[in-house]
Scaffold this active site. Structure first.
Site, PDB file in Angstrom:
ATOM      1  N   ASP A 166      43.624  28.287  88.570  1.00  0.00           N
ATOM      2  CA  ASP A 166      42.295  27.682  88.538  1.00  0.00           C
ATOM      3  C   ASP A 166      41.263  28.704  88.078  1.00  0.00           C
ATOM      4  OD1 ASP A 166      40.254  25.544  89.476  1.00  0.00           O
ATOM      5  OD2 ASP A 166      39.591  27.366  90.488  1.00  0.00           O
ATOM      6  N   HIS A 197      32.036  20.832  86.858  1.00  0.00           N
ATOM      7  CA  HIS A 197      31.938  21.817  87.941  1.00  0.00           C
ATOM      8  C   HIS A 197      30.915  21.432  89.013  1.00  0.00           C
ATOM      9  CE1 HIS A 197      32.463  26.403  88.788  1.00  0.00           C
ATOM     10  NE2 HIS A 197      32.421  25.716  89.901  1.00  0.00           N
ATOM     11  N   LYS A 232      36.832  24.464  84.547  1.00  0.00           N
ATOM     12  CA  LYS A 232      35.695  23.592  84.844  1.00  0.00           C
ATOM     13  C   LYS A 232      34.546  23.846  83.869  1.00  0.00           C
ATOM     14  CE  LYS A 232      36.076  25.346  89.143  1.00  0.00           C
ATOM     15  NZ  LYS A 232      37.479  25.794  89.194  1.00  0.00           N
ATOM     16  N   TYR A 292      33.061  31.389  85.988  1.00  0.00           N
ATOM     17  CA  TYR A 292      33.690  32.580  86.555  1.00  0.00           C
ATOM     18  C   TYR A 292      33.709  33.733  85.543  1.00  0.00           C
ATOM     19  CZ  TYR A 292      35.626  29.209  89.962  1.00  0.00           C
ATOM     20  OH  TYR A 292      35.796  28.219  90.893  1.00  0.00           O
TER      21      TYR A 292
END
Length: 281
Positions: free
Chosen positions: A43, A103, A73, A48
Protein backbone atom coordinates in the site's frame (compact mmCIF):
# COMPACT_ATOMS: atom_id res chain seq x y z
CA UNK A 1 -2.14 -16.27 3.09
CA UNK A 2 -5.88 -15.63 3.30
CA UNK A 3 -7.73 -13.56 0.72
CA UNK A 4 -10.78 -11.31 0.47
CA UNK A 5 -12.80 -11.58 -2.74
CA UNK A 6 -13.73 -8.11 -4.01
CA UNK A 7 -17.10 -7.33 -5.60
CA UNK A 8 -15.64 -7.72 -9.09
CA UNK A 9 -14.22 -11.18 -8.32
CA UNK A 10 -10.59 -10.11 -7.75
CA UNK A 11 -8.79 -11.72 -4.81
CA UNK A 12 -6.92 -9.38 -2.46
CA UNK A 13 -4.45 -10.56 0.21
CA UNK A 14 -5.73 -9.96 3.76
CA UNK A 15 -2.33 -8.78 5.05
CA UNK A 16 0.12 -6.37 3.48
CA UNK A 17 2.76 -3.74 4.13
CA UNK A 18 1.89 -0.06 4.52
CA UNK A 19 4.35 2.71 3.60
CA UNK A 20 2.76 5.75 5.30
CA UNK A 21 5.41 8.08 6.83
CA UNK A 22 8.29 6.13 5.24
CA UNK A 23 10.95 8.05 3.33
CA UNK A 24 11.76 6.75 -0.19
CA UNK A 25 14.81 4.86 1.12
CA UNK A 26 12.83 3.39 4.01
CA UNK A 27 9.90 2.47 1.76
CA UNK A 28 12.17 0.72 -0.74
CA UNK A 29 13.91 -1.29 1.99
CA UNK A 30 10.63 -2.15 3.77
CA UNK A 31 8.83 -3.27 0.62
CA UNK A 32 11.81 -5.36 -0.46
CA UNK A 33 12.00 -6.95 3.00
CA UNK A 34 8.22 -7.60 3.00
CA UNK A 35 8.24 -9.21 -0.44
CA UNK A 36 11.10 -11.49 0.64
CA UNK A 37 9.03 -12.53 3.70
CA UNK A 38 6.12 -13.55 1.48
CA UNK A 39 3.95 -10.41 1.51
CA UNK A 40 2.14 -9.76 -1.77
CA UNK A 41 0.06 -6.67 -0.87
CA UNK A 42 1.75 -3.25 -0.90
CA UNK A 43 0.00 0.00 0.00
CA UNK A 44 1.27 3.45 -0.97
CA UNK A 45 -0.20 6.81 -2.06
CA UNK A 46 0.59 9.95 -4.06
CA UNK A 47 0.78 11.83 -0.75
CA UNK A 48 3.38 9.49 0.76
CA UNK A 49 5.86 10.70 -1.90
CA UNK A 50 7.46 7.25 -2.07
CA UNK A 51 5.73 5.67 -5.09
CA UNK A 52 8.95 5.63 -7.15
CA UNK A 53 10.72 3.77 -4.34
CA UNK A 54 7.89 1.24 -4.09
CA UNK A 55 8.12 0.65 -7.85
CA UNK A 56 11.89 0.12 -7.58
CA UNK A 57 11.48 -2.39 -4.75
CA UNK A 58 8.96 -4.38 -6.76
CA UNK A 59 11.38 -4.55 -9.69
CA UNK A 60 14.37 -5.39 -7.46
CA UNK A 61 12.47 -8.21 -5.75
CA UNK A 62 12.39 -10.24 -8.96
CA UNK A 63 8.83 -11.31 -8.16
CA UNK A 64 6.57 -11.33 -11.25
CA UNK A 65 4.35 -8.22 -11.32
CA UNK A 66 1.17 -10.31 -11.57
CA UNK A 67 1.95 -11.93 -8.20
CA UNK A 68 1.99 -8.56 -6.40
CA UNK A 69 -1.18 -6.71 -5.37
CA UNK A 70 -0.28 -3.02 -5.61
CA UNK A 71 -2.51 -0.38 -4.06
CA UNK A 72 -2.17 3.40 -4.23
CA UNK A 73 -4.31 6.48 -3.66
CA UNK A 74 -5.02 9.67 -5.62
CA UNK A 75 -4.55 12.91 -3.66
CA UNK A 76 -7.25 15.68 -3.74
CA UNK A 77 -5.07 18.24 -5.54
CA UNK A 78 -4.84 15.77 -8.46
CA UNK A 79 -8.53 14.77 -8.73
CA UNK A 80 -9.19 17.16 -11.62
CA UNK A 81 -5.92 16.54 -13.47
CA UNK A 82 -6.75 14.29 -16.45
CA UNK A 83 -3.30 12.67 -16.41
CA UNK A 84 -3.26 11.92 -12.66
CA UNK A 85 -3.57 8.16 -13.10
CA UNK A 86 -1.02 7.99 -15.93
CA UNK A 87 1.49 9.98 -13.87
CA UNK A 88 0.89 7.66 -10.91
CA UNK A 89 1.58 4.65 -13.16
CA UNK A 90 4.79 6.31 -14.41
CA UNK A 91 6.06 6.89 -10.88
CA UNK A 92 5.31 3.29 -9.93
CA UNK A 93 6.85 2.11 -13.21
CA UNK A 94 3.99 -0.31 -13.85
CA UNK A 95 1.30 -0.82 -16.46
CA UNK A 96 -1.55 -1.18 -13.99
CA UNK A 97 -2.56 -0.71 -10.36
CA UNK A 98 -4.43 -3.53 -8.62
CA UNK A 99 -6.44 -1.19 -6.39
CA UNK A 100 -6.72 2.57 -6.82
CA UNK A 101 -8.43 4.65 -4.10
CA UNK A 102 -9.67 8.20 -3.64
CA UNK A 103 -7.52 9.22 -0.65
CA UNK A 104 -9.75 11.84 1.00
CA UNK A 105 -13.36 13.06 0.67
CA UNK A 106 -11.98 16.54 -0.08
CA UNK A 107 -12.24 18.85 -3.07
CA UNK A 108 -13.88 17.52 -6.24
CA UNK A 109 -13.77 13.86 -5.26
CA UNK A 110 -16.56 13.02 -7.72
CA UNK A 111 -14.22 14.11 -10.55
CA UNK A 112 -11.48 11.99 -8.98
CA UNK A 113 -13.79 8.99 -8.83
CA UNK A 114 -14.80 9.47 -12.48
CA UNK A 115 -11.08 9.46 -13.36
CA UNK A 116 -10.66 6.16 -11.54
CA UNK A 117 -13.68 4.67 -13.32
CA UNK A 118 -12.09 5.59 -16.64
CA UNK A 119 -8.81 3.98 -15.52
CA UNK A 120 -10.76 0.86 -14.50
CA UNK A 121 -12.51 0.66 -17.86
CA UNK A 122 -9.14 1.06 -19.64
CA UNK A 123 -7.50 -1.69 -17.57
CA UNK A 124 -5.14 0.71 -15.77
CA UNK A 125 -6.77 -0.15 -12.43
CA UNK A 126 -8.07 -3.66 -11.65
CA UNK A 127 -10.31 -2.38 -8.82
CA UNK A 128 -11.21 1.02 -7.36
CA UNK A 129 -12.34 2.23 -3.98
CA UNK A 130 -12.35 4.90 -1.29
CA UNK A 131 -10.31 5.96 1.72
CA UNK A 132 -11.52 7.90 4.79
CA UNK A 133 -15.11 8.25 3.51
CA UNK A 134 -18.03 8.03 5.95
CA UNK A 135 -21.36 6.32 5.21
CA UNK A 136 -23.01 9.47 3.89
CA UNK A 137 -20.11 10.20 1.53
CA UNK A 138 -20.07 6.59 0.32
CA UNK A 139 -23.81 6.84 -0.40
CA UNK A 140 -23.06 9.90 -2.53
CA UNK A 141 -20.52 7.92 -4.59
CA UNK A 142 -22.93 4.99 -4.91
CA UNK A 143 -25.62 7.34 -6.27
CA UNK A 144 -23.43 8.53 -9.19
CA UNK A 145 -20.95 5.74 -9.90
CA UNK A 146 -20.83 3.40 -12.87
CA UNK A 147 -18.25 1.16 -11.17
CA UNK A 148 -19.01 0.34 -7.55
CA UNK A 149 -16.20 0.89 -5.02
CA UNK A 150 -14.68 -2.44 -3.98
CA UNK A 151 -12.81 -1.36 -0.83
CA UNK A 152 -13.04 1.28 1.89
CA UNK A 153 -9.75 1.98 3.66
CA UNK A 154 -10.38 3.60 7.03
CA UNK A 155 -9.27 3.63 10.66
CA UNK A 156 -10.19 0.36 12.39
CA UNK A 157 -8.73 -1.31 15.48
CA UNK A 158 -10.12 -3.00 18.63
CA UNK A 159 -10.93 0.39 20.23
CA UNK A 160 -12.76 1.61 17.08
CA UNK A 161 -14.35 -1.37 15.34
CA UNK A 162 -16.77 0.57 13.08
CA UNK A 163 -19.50 -2.06 13.52
CA UNK A 164 -22.30 0.06 12.04
CA UNK A 165 -20.18 1.14 9.08
CA UNK A 166 -19.09 -2.46 8.46
CA UNK A 167 -22.71 -3.65 8.42
CA UNK A 168 -23.49 -0.99 5.78
CA UNK A 169 -20.43 -1.95 3.72
CA UNK A 170 -21.28 -5.66 3.90
CA UNK A 171 -24.76 -4.90 2.54
CA UNK A 172 -23.17 -2.96 -0.34
CA UNK A 173 -20.50 -5.59 -1.06
CA UNK A 174 -17.60 -3.32 -0.07
CA UNK A 175 -14.62 -4.80 1.83
CA UNK A 176 -13.06 -2.85 4.69
CA UNK A 177 -9.32 -2.28 4.99
CA UNK A 178 -7.86 -1.09 8.29
CA UNK A 179 -5.22 1.56 8.71
CA UNK A 180 -3.93 2.18 12.23
CA UNK A 181 -4.76 -1.54 12.75
CA UNK A 182 -2.70 -1.51 15.95
CA UNK A 183 -4.16 1.75 17.24
CA UNK A 184 -1.48 4.25 16.17
CA UNK A 185 1.06 2.85 18.62
CA UNK A 186 -1.26 3.31 21.62
CA UNK A 187 0.43 1.45 24.49
CA UNK A 188 -2.92 1.14 26.29
CA UNK A 189 -4.30 -0.95 23.41
CA UNK A 190 -1.17 -3.06 22.88
CA UNK A 191 -0.89 -3.68 26.62
CA UNK A 192 -4.49 -4.84 27.11
CA UNK A 193 -4.28 -7.91 29.41
CA UNK A 194 -6.46 -9.94 27.02
CA UNK A 195 -3.86 -9.72 24.25
CA UNK A 196 -1.04 -10.74 26.58
CA UNK A 197 -3.13 -13.71 27.76
CA UNK A 198 -3.94 -14.81 24.20
CA UNK A 199 -0.34 -14.19 23.13
CA UNK A 200 0.85 -16.57 25.84
CA UNK A 201 -1.67 -19.20 24.74
CA UNK A 202 -0.70 -19.05 21.05
CA UNK A 203 2.99 -18.13 21.36
CA UNK A 204 2.40 -14.78 19.65
CA UNK A 205 2.92 -11.09 20.44
CA UNK A 206 0.02 -8.80 21.36
CA UNK A 207 0.38 -7.11 17.95
CA UNK A 208 0.05 -10.48 16.20
CA UNK A 209 -3.09 -11.28 18.21
CA UNK A 210 -4.63 -7.93 17.21
CA UNK A 211 -3.75 -8.46 13.53
CA UNK A 212 -5.19 -11.99 13.63
CA UNK A 213 -8.41 -10.60 15.15
CA UNK A 214 -8.64 -8.15 12.23
CA UNK A 215 -8.27 -10.88 9.63
CA UNK A 216 -10.88 -13.11 11.25
CA UNK A 217 -13.20 -10.12 11.54
CA UNK A 218 -12.88 -9.50 7.79
CA UNK A 219 -10.53 -6.51 7.93
CA UNK A 220 -7.62 -6.34 5.47
CA UNK A 221 -4.55 -5.04 7.36
CA UNK A 222 -1.55 -3.00 6.20
CA UNK A 223 0.66 -2.32 9.23
CA UNK A 224 3.73 -0.27 8.35
CA UNK A 225 7.23 -0.86 9.66
CA UNK A 226 10.84 -0.27 8.73
CA UNK A 227 12.09 -2.93 11.14
CA UNK A 228 12.69 -6.25 9.29
CA UNK A 229 11.87 -8.30 12.40
CA UNK A 230 8.55 -6.49 12.88
CA UNK A 231 7.78 -6.85 9.17
CA UNK A 232 8.28 -10.61 9.51
CA UNK A 233 6.21 -10.80 12.71
CA UNK A 234 3.35 -8.76 11.20
CA UNK A 235 3.01 -11.42 8.51
CA UNK A 236 3.28 -14.45 10.78
CA UNK A 237 -0.49 -14.62 11.29
CA UNK A 238 -1.68 -17.66 9.41
CA UNK A 239 -0.70 -20.59 11.62
CA UNK A 240 -3.31 -20.02 14.35
CA UNK A 241 -6.91 -18.89 14.81
CA UNK A 242 -8.76 -17.22 17.67
CA UNK A 243 -11.84 -19.04 18.97
CA UNK A 244 -15.32 -17.57 18.64
CA UNK A 245 -15.31 -16.79 22.36
CA UNK A 246 -11.95 -14.98 22.06
CA UNK A 247 -13.25 -12.99 19.08
CA UNK A 248 -16.26 -11.95 21.18
CA UNK A 249 -13.99 -10.78 24.00
CA UNK A 250 -12.13 -8.50 21.58
CA UNK A 251 -15.45 -7.30 20.12
CA UNK A 252 -16.46 -6.22 23.63
CA UNK A 253 -13.41 -3.87 23.80
CA UNK A 254 -14.91 -1.43 21.26
CA UNK A 255 -14.88 2.12 22.68
CA UNK A 256 -15.62 3.91 19.37
CA UNK A 257 -12.32 5.70 20.06
CA UNK A 258 -10.66 7.12 16.94
CA UNK A 259 -7.19 8.63 16.70
CA UNK A 260 -7.90 10.54 13.48
CA UNK A 261 -10.84 12.90 13.10
CA UNK A 262 -11.70 14.59 9.83
CA UNK A 263 -12.89 18.22 9.91
CA UNK A 264 -13.96 20.60 7.10
CA UNK A 265 -10.85 22.71 7.85
CA UNK A 266 -8.56 19.69 7.57
CA UNK A 267 -10.17 18.58 4.30
CA UNK A 268 -9.71 22.09 2.87
CA UNK A 269 -6.03 21.95 3.82
CA UNK A 270 -5.74 18.67 1.93
CA UNK A 271 -7.14 20.31 -1.21
CA UNK A 272 -4.52 23.07 -0.97
CA UNK A 273 -1.67 20.68 -0.23
CA UNK A 274 0.26 19.60 -3.34
CA UNK A 275 2.66 16.69 -2.65
CA UNK A 276 6.03 17.05 -4.38
CA UNK A 277 5.53 13.85 -6.36
CA UNK A 278 7.90 14.93 -9.14
CA UNK A 279 10.75 15.71 -6.76
CA UNK A 280 10.79 12.33 -5.05
CA UNK A 281 13.81 10.06 -5.29
Amino acid sequence: MEYATLNNGIKMPMAGIGTFLLSPDEAEASVLSALKCGYRLIDTANAYVNEKAVGRAMKRSGIPREEIFLETKLWPSFYEQPDAVDKTLERLDTGYIDLLLIHQPAGNYIAGYKQMEKAYQEGKAKAIGLSNFNEEQIQEILSVCEVKPAVLQTEVHPYSQEKKLKAFLAKEGIVIQAWYPLGHGDRELIEEPLFAELGKKYGKSSAQIILRWHIQDGNIVIPGSKNPAHIQDNFDLFDFSLTEEEMEKVAAMDKEKRYYTSTPELLQRYVEMVPDVDGQK
